[in-house]
Scaffold this motif. Sequence first.
Motif, PDB file in Angstrom:
ATOM      1  N   ASN A 143       0.841  -1.208   0.000  1.00  0.00           N
ATOM      2  CA  ASN A 143       0.000   0.000   0.000  1.00  0.00           C
ATOM      3  C   ASN A 143       0.873   1.253   0.000  1.00  0.00           C
ATOM      4  OD1 ASN A 143      -1.446  -2.222   1.583  1.00  0.00           O
ATOM      5  ND2 ASN A 143      -3.137  -0.819   1.190  1.00  0.00           N
ATOM      6  N   CYS A 149      -5.565   4.554  -0.775  1.00  0.00           N
ATOM      7  CA  CYS A 149      -4.586   3.535  -1.152  1.00  0.00           C
ATOM      8  C   CYS A 149      -3.887   2.975   0.092  1.00  0.00           C
ATOM      9  CB  CYS A 149      -3.563   4.124  -2.122  1.00  0.00           C
ATOM     10  SG  CYS A 149      -2.364   2.929  -2.747  1.00  0.00           S
ATOM     11  N   TYR A 156      -4.035   0.474  -9.199  1.00  0.00           N
ATOM     12  CA  TYR A 156      -4.857   0.880  -8.065  1.00  0.00           C
ATOM     13  C   TYR A 156      -5.941   1.802  -8.618  1.00  0.00           C
ATOM     14  CZ  TYR A 156      -6.729   3.075  -3.990  1.00  0.00           C
ATOM     15  OH  TYR A 156      -7.618   3.538  -3.054  1.00  0.00           O
TER      16      TYR A 156
END
Length: 173
Positions: free
Chosen positions: A93, A117, A134
């Motif tokens: 992440n 995120c 993402y």
Amino acid sequence: VQGAIDLYVEITFDDHWRERLEVACETLANYVDMTSSSRFVPGLKFRTGGKVVPDPLQLARAVATVTSHGLRFKATQGLHDALSKEGHYGFINLFTAVSMAQFFGIENFGMESIQECLTAEKPSEISLGEKLKYQEFEMTAEQIEIARRSHGGCFGSCSLDEPEESLRQWLGA
């Protein structure tokens, strides 16, 4: 650069973290602009676990500020899992957020995207195949390398085994 010295200024998330973050980033960015030496590579370091864990907004602000100044980013503590879970940040992440903020710029991958995120917990939310994905953002290996050369993204963990096992699970290996 061979013989380069990486120097990181640590910012702790206490009552005055934001002011120190701004001053440190401005000072280091000015130094980089004023010098032609590539032997000193400055950056900022943050602890993402331990006694004081930053909330997602604090960590997102750190990512946005460091990347917008073109500085290197380092994180330690608490990064045992590939993906975020149960209030702990995942190293995938964080790497994704830093890389995308660096490559796309915070005007395109801004605070909300960074924060979301950082807290994404489902394996389907961040994927790595031919591209790092993402949401609607995608980066090729070449683009990741361009961003990585700028932000330097290095992360530390207290364990060698936990992150490796978590990454294997995330990749389905």
